[in-house]
Design a protein around this motif. Structure first.
Motif, PDB file in Angstrom:
ATOM      1  N   GLN A  28       0.880  -1.339   0.111  1.00 19.43           N
ATOM      2  CA  GLN A  28      -0.176  -0.194  -0.085  1.00 19.43           C
ATOM      3  C   GLN A  28       0.844   1.352   0.012  1.00 19.43           C
ATOM      4  OE1 GLN A  28      -2.668  -0.295   3.349  1.00 19.43           O
ATOM      5  NE2 GLN A  28      -4.599  -0.430   1.878  1.00 19.43           N
ATOM      6  N   ARG A  29       0.108   2.427  -0.297  1.00 22.52           N
ATOM      7  CA  ARG A  29       0.641   3.836  -0.324  1.00 22.52           C
ATOM      8  C   ARG A  29       0.343   4.332   1.085  1.00 22.52           C
ATOM      9  NH1 ARG A  29       2.628   7.862  -3.635  1.00 22.52           N
ATOM     10  NH2 ARG A  29       2.054  10.053  -2.926  1.00 22.52           N
ATOM     11  N   VAL A  30       1.318   4.917   1.726  1.00 21.87           N
ATOM     12  CA  VAL A  30       1.006   5.613   2.946  1.00 21.87           C
ATOM     13  C   VAL A  30       1.765   7.122   2.841  1.00 21.87           C
ATOM     14  CG1 VAL A  30       1.844   5.750   5.575  1.00 21.87           C
ATOM     15  CG2 VAL A  30       1.000   3.516   4.511  1.00 21.87           C
ATOM     16  N   THR A  31       0.954   7.896   3.591  1.00 19.04           N
ATOM     17  CA  THR A  31       1.335   9.441   3.465  1.00 19.04           C
ATOM     18  C   THR A  31       1.445  10.162   4.819  1.00 19.04           C
ATOM     19  OG1 THR A  31       0.552   9.573   1.245  1.00 19.04           O
ATOM     20  CG2 THR A  31       0.840  11.683   2.451  1.00 19.04           C
ATOM     21  N   ILE A  32       2.519  10.634   5.073  1.00 15.83           N
ATOM     22  CA  ILE A  32       2.634  11.266   6.588  1.00 15.83           C
ATOM     23  C   ILE A  32       2.550  12.752   6.266  1.00 15.83           C
ATOM     24  CG2 ILE A  32       4.154  11.408   8.468  1.00 15.83           C
ATOM     25  CD1 ILE A  32       5.324   8.809   7.790  1.00 15.83           C
ATOM     26  N   ILE A  81       8.521  25.653   8.000  1.00 18.46           N
ATOM     27  CA  ILE A  81       8.431  24.954   6.813  1.00 18.46           C
ATOM     28  C   ILE A  81       8.367  26.124   5.841  1.00 18.46           C
ATOM     29  CG2 ILE A  81       6.848  23.541   5.694  1.00 18.46           C
ATOM     30  CD1 ILE A  81       6.696  21.810   8.131  1.00 18.46           C
ATOM     31  N   GLY A  82       7.410  26.974   6.045  1.00 18.27           N
ATOM     32  CA  GLY A  82       6.965  28.100   5.234  1.00 18.27           C
ATOM     33  C   GLY A  82       8.330  28.939   4.719  1.00 18.27           C
ATOM     34  N   SER A  83       9.572  28.699   5.350  1.00 20.14           N
ATOM     35  CA  SER A  83      10.453  29.538   4.788  1.00 20.14           C
ATOM     36  C   SER A  83      11.861  28.789   4.666  1.00 20.14           C
ATOM     37  CB  SER A  83      10.808  30.693   5.845  1.00 20.14           C
ATOM     38  OG  SER A  83      10.999  30.271   7.113  1.00 20.14           O
ATOM     39  N   ASP A  84      12.091  27.683   5.020  1.00 20.06           N
ATOM     40  CA  ASP A  84      12.953  26.592   4.785  1.00 20.06           C
ATOM     41  C   ASP A  84      12.728  25.296   4.204  1.00 20.06           C
ATOM     42  OD1 ASP A  84      15.511  25.292   6.924  1.00 20.06           O
ATOM     43  OD2 ASP A  84      15.784  26.413   5.099  1.00 20.06           O
ATOM     44  N   THR A  85      13.758  24.833   3.798  1.00 23.72           N
ATOM     45  CA  THR A  85      13.520  23.297   3.062  1.00 23.72           C
ATOM     46  C   THR A  85      13.472  22.375   4.500  1.00 23.72           C
ATOM     47  OG1 THR A  85      15.752  22.921   2.924  1.00 23.72           O
ATOM     48  CG2 THR A  85      14.776  23.858   1.112  1.00 23.72           C
ATOM     49  N   VAL A  86      12.692  21.344   4.063  1.00 25.42           N
ATOM     50  CA  VAL A  86      12.169  20.381   5.178  1.00 25.42           C
ATOM     51  C   VAL A  86      12.893  18.980   4.765  1.00 25.42           C
ATOM     52  CG1 VAL A  86      10.339  18.628   5.862  1.00 25.42           C
ATOM     53  CG2 VAL A  86       9.652  21.029   5.158  1.00 25.42           C
ATOM     54  N   ASN A  87      13.735  18.341   5.879  1.00 24.35           N
ATOM     55  CA  ASN A  87      14.280  17.174   5.564  1.00 24.35           C
ATOM     56  C   ASN A  87      13.414  16.122   6.513  1.00 24.35           C
ATOM     57  OD1 ASN A  87      16.664  18.244   4.704  1.00 24.35           O
ATOM     58  ND2 ASN A  87      17.426  18.560   6.676  1.00 24.35           N
ATOM     59  N   TRP A  88      13.445  14.880   6.174  1.00 24.58           N
ATOM     60  CA  TRP A  88      12.678  13.758   6.632  1.00 24.58           C
ATOM     61  C   TRP A  88      13.862  12.811   7.126  1.00 24.58           C
ATOM     62  CZ3 TRP A  88       7.336  13.205   7.773  1.00 24.58           C
ATOM     63  CH2 TRP A  88       6.765  14.194   6.956  1.00 24.58           C
ATOM     64  N   CYS A  89      13.567  12.086   8.302  1.00 27.80           N
ATOM     65  CA  CYS A  89      14.464  11.046   8.948  1.00 27.80           C
ATOM     66  C   CYS A  89      13.492  10.128   9.326  1.00 27.80           C
ATOM     67  CB  CYS A  89      15.283  11.424  10.335  1.00 27.80           C
ATOM     68  SG  CYS A  89      16.332  12.984  10.090  1.00 27.80           S
ATOM     69  N   GLN A  90      14.202   8.729   9.210  1.00 31.83           N
ATOM     70  CA  GLN A  90      13.631   7.515   9.621  1.00 31.83           C
ATOM     71  C   GLN A  90      14.504   6.946  10.681  1.00 31.83           C
ATOM     72  OE1 GLN A  90      14.726   4.157   7.391  1.00 31.83           O
ATOM     73  NE2 GLN A  90      12.721   3.540   7.233  1.00 31.83           N
ATOM     74  N   GLN A  91      13.612   6.525  11.829  1.00 35.34           N
ATOM     75  CA  GLN A  91      14.408   5.839  12.777  1.00 35.34           C
ATOM     76  C   GLN A  91      13.704   4.313  13.263  1.00 35.34           C
ATOM     77  OE1 GLN A  91      13.943   7.711  16.906  1.00 35.34           O
ATOM     78  NE2 GLN A  91      15.977   7.101  17.270  1.00 35.34           N
ATOM     79  N   TYR A 108      10.252  11.299  11.283  1.00 38.64           N
ATOM     80  CA  TYR A 108      10.246  12.762  11.766  1.00 38.64           C
ATOM     81  C   TYR A 108      10.570  13.908  10.578  1.00 38.64           C
ATOM     82  CZ  TYR A 108      11.135  10.563  16.266  1.00 38.64           C
ATOM     83  OH  TYR A 108      10.754   9.721  17.398  1.00 38.64           O
ATOM     84  N   CYS A 109       9.936  14.897  10.286  1.00 38.27           N
ATOM     85  CA  CYS A 109      10.252  15.950   9.521  1.00 38.27           C
ATOM     86  C   CYS A 109      10.997  16.849  10.346  1.00 38.27           C
ATOM     87  CB  CYS A 109       8.938  16.588   8.875  1.00 38.27           C
ATOM     88  SG  CYS A 109       7.783  17.181  10.258  1.00 38.27           S
ATOM     89  N   ALA A 110      11.604  17.699   9.555  1.00 39.46           N
ATOM     90  CA  ALA A 110      12.307  18.932  10.517  1.00 39.46           C
ATOM     91  C   ALA A 110      12.704  19.982   9.626  1.00 39.46           C
ATOM     92  CB  ALA A 110      13.658  18.199  10.818  1.00 39.46           C
ATOM     93  N   ALA A 111      12.934  21.209   9.932  1.00 40.39           N
ATOM     94  CA  ALA A 111      13.215  22.441   9.323  1.00 40.39           C
ATOM     95  C   ALA A 111      13.847  23.445  10.312  1.00 40.39           C
ATOM     96  CB  ALA A 111      11.949  22.923   8.620  1.00 40.39           C
ATOM     97  N   GLY A 127       9.682  17.806  13.704  1.00 39.91           N
ATOM     98  CA  GLY A 127       8.096  17.411  14.018  1.00 39.91           C
ATOM     99  C   GLY A 127       8.045  16.262  15.274  1.00 39.91           C
ATOM    100  N   THR A 128       6.756  16.332  15.299  1.00 36.36           N
ATOM    101  CA  THR A 128       6.390  15.437  16.852  1.00 36.36           C
ATOM    102  C   THR A 128       6.638  13.822  16.414  1.00 36.36           C
ATOM    103  OG1 THR A 128       4.107  15.498  15.920  1.00 36.36           O
ATOM    104  CG2 THR A 128       4.834  17.158  17.807  1.00 36.36           C
ATOM    105  N   GLY A 129       6.918  13.584  15.012  1.00 36.59           N
ATOM    106  CA  GLY A 129       6.945  12.309  14.796  1.00 36.59           C
ATOM    107  C   GLY A 129       5.754  11.299  14.604  1.00 36.59           C
ATOM    108  N   THR A 130       5.982  10.479  13.594  1.00 42.65           N
ATOM    109  CA  THR A 130       4.857   9.527  13.125  1.00 42.65           C
ATOM    110  C   THR A 130       5.316   7.942  13.401  1.00 42.65           C
ATOM    111  OG1 THR A 130       3.946  11.223  11.752  1.00 42.65           O
ATOM    112  CG2 THR A 130       3.342   8.832  11.432  1.00 42.65           C
TER     113      THR A 130
END
Lengths: 113, 110
Positions: free
Chosen positions: B16-20, B29-39, B88-91, B102-105
């Protein structure tokens, strides 16, 4: 191989100090900003500090400002985090990260009496 | 608490496809680029997506990132069991003059 290895964690009493180190290998440390990130048990990631490649610019989270000091010795390929006036809420796994693309495995800091 | 919010959990069956989602503000986020990390469980974080939508070498192309305004999202297409992890997203936040995660998913593969 590009690698970061943290050390210096341990058990410390409230109000005490610890100095964490992050040894870098496989790349030129001075070319990269470096970061410290922590993660309390069962919690999410929490940014602590960032230092520029030259060491001339530093940033801190409000929660550690005035208590923690980040520094680097590019000649020794090492990053440091001096942590003073430690509190129970500083208990966490501490990670160093190169910009954001390489992470160490972490070192554990426990603040408890 | 973080100024960047994510849903606490997401799940899907293999394939399946999952979106976070990752919701911030004009100062991050509105003024910088976003990174995503996996743990992955019991391991250190690793960079999954940088600069909104760029995959570092070694990251499977089933992971993709996007950003619009003050929000970003991470999509996992063709979900696999090894994708079970925290994300986790981050900026950078100009108001806080610091980095925010971000708060993490937590993604669960059913």
């Amino acid at each position: 191989e590009v690698q970061l290895v943290e050390s210096g964690g341990g058990l410390v009493q409230p109000g005490g100090s610890l100095r964490l180190s992050c040894a870098a290998s496989g790349f030129t440390l001075s070319n990269y900003a470096m970061n410290w990130v922590r993660q309390a048990p069962g919690k999410g990631l929490d940014w602590v500090s960032t230092i520029s490649g030259s060491g001339g610019t530093t940033y801190y989270a409000d929660s550690v400002k005035g208590r923690f000091t980040v520094s680097r010795d590019n000649s020794k390929n090492t990053l440091h985090l001096q942590m003073n006036s430690l509190r129970a809420e500083d208990t966490a796994e501490y990670y160093c990260a190169r910009s954001w693309d390489v992470w160490g495995k972490g070192t554990t800091v426990t603040v408890s009496s | 608490q973080s100024v960047v919010t994510q849903p606490p959990s997401a799940s899907g069956t293999p394939g399946q496809r999952v979106t976070i989602s990752c919701s911030g503000s004009s100062s991050n986020i509105g003024s910088d680029t976003v990174n995503w990390c996996q743990q992955l469980p019991g391991t250190a974080p690793r960079l999954l997506i940088n600069t909104n939508n760029q995959r570092p070498s070694g990251v499977p192309d089933r992971f993709s990132g996007s950003k619009s305004g003050t929000s970003a999202s991470l999509a996992i297409s063709g979900l696999q069991s090894e994708d079970e992890a925290d994300y986790y997203c981050a900026a950078w936040d100009d108001s806080l003059n610091g980095y925010v995660f971000g708060t993490g998913t937590k993604v669960t593969v059913l």
